[in-house]
Design an enzyme around this catalytic site. Structure first.
Site, mmCIF file in Angstrom:
data_model
loop_
_atom_site.group_PDB
_atom_site.id
_atom_site.type_symbol
_atom_site.label_atom_id
_atom_site.label_comp_id
_atom_site.label_asym_id
_atom_site.label_seq_id
_atom_site.Cartn_x
_atom_site.Cartn_y
_atom_site.Cartn_z
ATOM 1 C CE LYS A 175 8.197 -2.391 7.361
ATOM 2 N NZ LYS A 175 8.248 -3.618 7.835
ATOM 3 C CG HIS B 243 13.014 -3.025 4.184
ATOM 4 N ND1 HIS B 243 12.153 -3.928 4.297
ATOM 5 C CD2 HIS B 243 13.150 -2.515 5.558
ATOM 6 C CE1 HIS B 243 11.549 -4.411 5.366
ATOM 7 N NE2 HIS B 243 12.330 -3.235 6.335
ATOM 8 C CD GLU C 282 8.755 -5.262 4.322
ATOM 9 O OE1 GLU C 282 8.529 -4.094 4.277
ATOM 10 O OE2 GLU C 282 8.497 -5.833 5.570
ATOM 11 C CB SER D 224 9.232 -7.474 16.177
ATOM 12 O OG SER D 224 8.637 -8.194 15.011
ATOM 13 N N GLY E 110 8.047 -7.809 11.384
ATOM 14 C CA GLY E 110 6.428 -7.858 11.305
ATOM 15 C C GLY E 110 5.968 -9.215 11.847
ATOM 16 C CG ASN F 132 10.217 1.183 6.702
ATOM 17 O OD1 ASN F 132 9.705 1.881 5.940
ATOM 18 N ND2 ASN F 132 10.606 0.293 6.404
ATOM 19 C CD GLU G 23 14.987 -3.682 9.153
ATOM 20 O OE1 GLU G 23 14.643 -3.108 10.029
ATOM 21 O OE2 GLU G 23 14.779 -3.812 7.856
#
Ligand code: PGA
Length: 249
Positions: free
Chosen positions: A11, A94, A96, A212, A172, A9, A166
């Protein structure tokens, strides 16, 4: 033998030229990889990258899409536009999107059903925040995201769905769930899917881990019984890290 689903991904990274360059390198270096592979560049690079990945063993993914086929939806990208560019997988829900852009379960569910209706594969992301985990709400949150995210999805369409677990606190941040921790949550996801669709469907469902993932930790994660692949963010932005992840065995 188990075939893992390793997805990148990208991003909000990479210009068209940068995306083409990375995609070309991945296509060349992963042509002998046995796993199922996908890369999801930003929308702006999809067309150019699709010309690179066409005919290769790398599927083209999108990072999101709108909940409607067309119409007055400023700023949205439609499932039909994605298909037109050769996209075959879309990442939905996701964290985010959920946490920064306020996407809620009903909206994500509308997108999941629309994508499946048009024959796209879906990676449905679920995961708890650190606060939710510390308050003992992990299972409640994951169950809700799965039940609401899959609402109305026919058993036959479930074949097009991959779940990605996730944990938000691991994205991240350099923090990874331990393989044991991740496996426990994956087993719970499978249990929820079994309640909804039966044991056989649950066993068939690929469940990726994301948060990660790096060349150093991928093998230990993939060794776990309930982990069937990885959704990789930061480490998917360079061939030096994504190639060894995809070729972890
Ligand atoms: P990360 O991102 O690998 O950079 O933690 C994972 C993701 O958000 O899919």
């Amino acid at each position: 033998m188990k075939r893992y689903f390793i997805a990148g991904n990208w991003k909000m990274h990479k210009t068209v030229a940068e995306a083409v360059s990375l995609a070309s390198e991945l296509r060349d270096r992963l042509s002998d990889c046995r796993e199922k592979l996908m890369i999801a560049p930003p929308f702006t690079a999809l067309q150019a990258v699709s010309e690179v990945t066409r005919g290769s063993n790398i599927l083209l993914g999108a990072q999101n899409m709108g909940p409607e086929e067309s119409g007055a939806h400023t700023g949205e990208v439609s499932v039909l536009m994605l298909k037109d560019l050769g996209v075959s997988v879309v990442i939905l829900g996701h964290s985010e999107r959920r946490h920064t852009y306020g996407e809620h379960d009903a909206l994500i569910n509308a997108k999941v059903r629309l994508a499946l209706k048009h024959g796209l594969e879906v990676i449905l992301c679920v995961g708890e925040t650190l606060e939710e985990r510390e308050h003992g709400a992990l299972e409640t949150v994951i169950r809700r995201q799965l039940v609401e995210g899959l609402r109305g999805v026919e058993p036959s369409a479930l074949l097009g769905v991959t779940v990605a677990y996730e944990p938000v606190w691991a994205i991240g941040t350099g923090k990874t769930a331990t393989p044991e921790d991740a496996d426990t949550v994956h087993a719970f996801c499978r249990k929820v899917v079994a309640e909804l669709y039966g044991q056989e469907a649950a066993l068939r469902m690929p469940i990726q881990y994301g948060g990660s993932v790096k060349p150093e930790n991928v093998a230990a994660l993939m060794a776990k019984q309930n982990i069937d692949g990885a959704l990789v963010g930061g480490a998917s932005l360079k061939a030096e890290s994504f190639v060894p992840i995809a070729k972890f065995r």
